[in-house]
Design a protein around this motif. Structure first.
Motif, short mmCIF file in Angstrom:
data_model
loop_
_atom_site.label_atom_id
_atom_site.label_comp_id
_atom_site.label_asym_id
_atom_site.label_seq_id
_atom_site.Cartn_x
_atom_site.Cartn_y
_atom_site.Cartn_z
N HIS A 50 -0.93 53.75 97.82
CA HIS A 50 -1.91 54.37 98.13
C HIS A 50 -2.65 55.16 96.88
O HIS A 50 -3.82 54.88 96.69
CB HIS A 50 -2.06 55.45 99.15
CG HIS A 50 -3.28 55.74 99.99
ND1 HIS A 50 -4.19 56.72 99.33
CD2 HIS A 50 -3.85 55.11 100.85
CE1 HIS A 50 -5.27 56.76 99.98
NE2 HIS A 50 -5.31 55.84 101.00
N ARG A 91 -6.41 54.26 95.27
CA ARG A 91 -7.32 55.44 95.04
C ARG A 91 -7.76 55.24 93.66
O ARG A 91 -9.01 55.50 93.18
CB ARG A 91 -6.70 56.76 95.06
CG ARG A 91 -6.37 57.15 96.50
CD ARG A 91 -6.24 58.61 96.66
NE ARG A 91 -5.07 59.13 95.86
CZ ARG A 91 -3.83 59.08 96.15
NH1 ARG A 91 -3.42 58.52 97.18
NH2 ARG A 91 -2.75 59.66 95.30
N GLN A 92 -6.74 54.95 92.46
CA GLN A 92 -7.26 54.51 91.26
C GLN A 92 -8.16 53.55 91.05
O GLN A 92 -9.26 53.53 90.24
CB GLN A 92 -5.91 54.09 90.33
CG GLN A 92 -6.35 53.90 88.96
CD GLN A 92 -4.95 53.50 88.10
OE1 GLN A 92 -3.85 53.52 88.47
NE2 GLN A 92 -5.27 53.33 86.83
N CYS A 117 -10.39 52.70 93.40
CA CYS A 117 -11.65 53.36 94.01
C CYS A 117 -12.24 54.20 92.80
O CYS A 117 -13.54 54.23 92.98
CB CYS A 117 -11.66 53.93 95.27
SG CYS A 117 -10.76 52.88 96.58
N ALA A 118 -11.54 54.90 92.06
CA ALA A 118 -11.94 55.63 91.28
C ALA A 118 -12.88 55.25 89.90
O ALA A 118 -13.93 55.33 89.48
CB ALA A 118 -10.88 56.70 90.54
N HIS A 169 -14.38 51.78 97.40
CA HIS A 169 -14.15 52.88 98.36
C HIS A 169 -14.12 52.41 99.94
O HIS A 169 -15.05 51.64 100.15
CB HIS A 169 -15.13 53.92 98.10
CG HIS A 169 -14.78 55.21 98.84
ND1 HIS A 169 -13.93 56.25 98.42
CD2 HIS A 169 -15.36 55.75 100.07
CE1 HIS A 169 -13.92 57.18 99.41
NE2 HIS A 169 -14.68 56.96 100.20
N LYS A 174 -12.88 54.70 102.75
CA LYS A 174 -12.54 55.88 103.30
C LYS A 174 -12.93 55.64 104.80
O LYS A 174 -12.26 55.93 105.76
CB LYS A 174 -13.00 57.05 102.84
CG LYS A 174 -12.43 58.22 103.72
CD LYS A 174 -12.96 59.43 103.16
CE LYS A 174 -12.37 60.77 103.72
NZ LYS A 174 -12.92 62.01 103.12
#
Length: 307
Positions: A192, A196-197, A199-200, A206, A208
């Motif tokens: 995960h 997240r990396q 999406c950053a 992203h 969510k």
């Protein structure tokens, strides 16, 4: 890990399950490709059996371009005993000339450019943000195990044969990293963190609040893959969730299949899926997975350690 399995043997088995997972996800998802979830529910209630059909009228267990292009890369690496981009392009060309049952428009253009011009890198295009490069990432992930810089370099090289777009590049690298993490036994939080990396660095990924879109756009493809991988608890549940979302279901199925195949390699899978999978494909992906792992930096280190 079982006491009678060496670390290399365990890694090879996970790699074999990842390649089998790709092929199973491809064959299972091809039945529901281009359908909506409501259409799938009307026709199948829940699609969970390897029955073929779909818009391509496939035989049960028959695979499509996702597996076939992955095999092209794997064969080229195996033949060269190393990375050979021109060899990969030649395999793609031979595959296209064989008139495959399915080939994406962007892949067709890129391969045709190689055939006509010898071109091994497409120019950037706004239209290259599809999933056709990410779907064939498994052989790259296997061959570069143990060297993240090589993973990134080769991911982009193979992608640019047909797709040259930053979102495609990022998606390919992320898929490769997730496969490698799963192969090496990383837990769900570590996988995960990789998402997240991504999406950053590329906020369009992203996911969510998953919107249920599963198109061939690499962002929506991977949002679907991430949603079902992280919200389910085993290989079967994960794959069934993805292919019942419809859209580009053979590719979402193939990508989640390679990740979940490695992640859940130690748990039982539906016997029917493996039984129905094309036997020639089953045999070849199993053999090539082992050879690619043995050629990888990590595989070579493990072989040296075993003497």
């Amino acid at each position: 890990m079982s006491d009678h399995h060496t670390p290399l043997e365990h890694l090879i088995r996970r790699a074999q399950n990842a390649f089998l997972g790709l092929a199973i996800g491809d064959a299972l998802g091809a039945t529901t490709e281009f359908l909506t979830p409501s259409e799938i529910k009307f026709r199948h209630k829940i699609h969970r059996r390897m029955i073929g059909g779909g818009w391509l009228n496939l035989k049960p267990g028959q695979v499509t371009d996702d597996t076939e292009m992955s095999l092209c890369i794997a064969r080229a690496i195996d033949e060269a005993s190393g990375w050979h981009l021109h060899g990969i392009a030649e395999h793609f060309a031979g595959w296209l000339r064989s008139k495959p049952i399915d080939v994406g428009a962007t892949c067709r253009r890129g391969i045709s450019d190689f055939i006509m011009k010898g071109q091994t890198e497409k120019a950037y295009s706004d239209w290259d943000g599809g999933n056709g490069a990410a779907m064939r990432m498994l052989p790259v992930a296997l061959f570069t195990l143990g060297d993240e810089a090589l993973l990134e370099q080769y991911s982009i090289q193979q992608a640019h044969l047909t797709h040259n777009h930053p979102l495609s590049d990022a998606g390919c690298i992320a898929v490769g990293k997730l496969v490698q993490q799963a192969l090496q036994g990383d837990d769900r939080p570590k996988l995960h963190a990789t998402v997240r990396q991504l999406c950053a660095e590329h906020p369009k990924f992203h996911c969510k609040h998953y919107r249920g879109l599963a198109s061939a756009y690499v962002v929506e493809t991977l949002q679907t893959v991430f949603h079902y991988f992280f919200s389910t608890g085993d290989f079967e549940e994960c794959l069934i969730g993805v292919v019942n979302q419809g859209g580009d279901a053979d590719t979402t199925g193939a990508i989640v299949g390679m990740i979940a195949g490695a992640f859940y390699a130690d748990k039982p899978w539906p016997r029917n899926w493996l039984k129905k999978l094309n036997p020639k494909v089953k045999t070849e992906v199993t053999a090539l997975a082992e050879r690619l792992v043995r050629l990888s930096p990590l595989g070579k280190r493990l072989q040296a350690a075993e003497g």
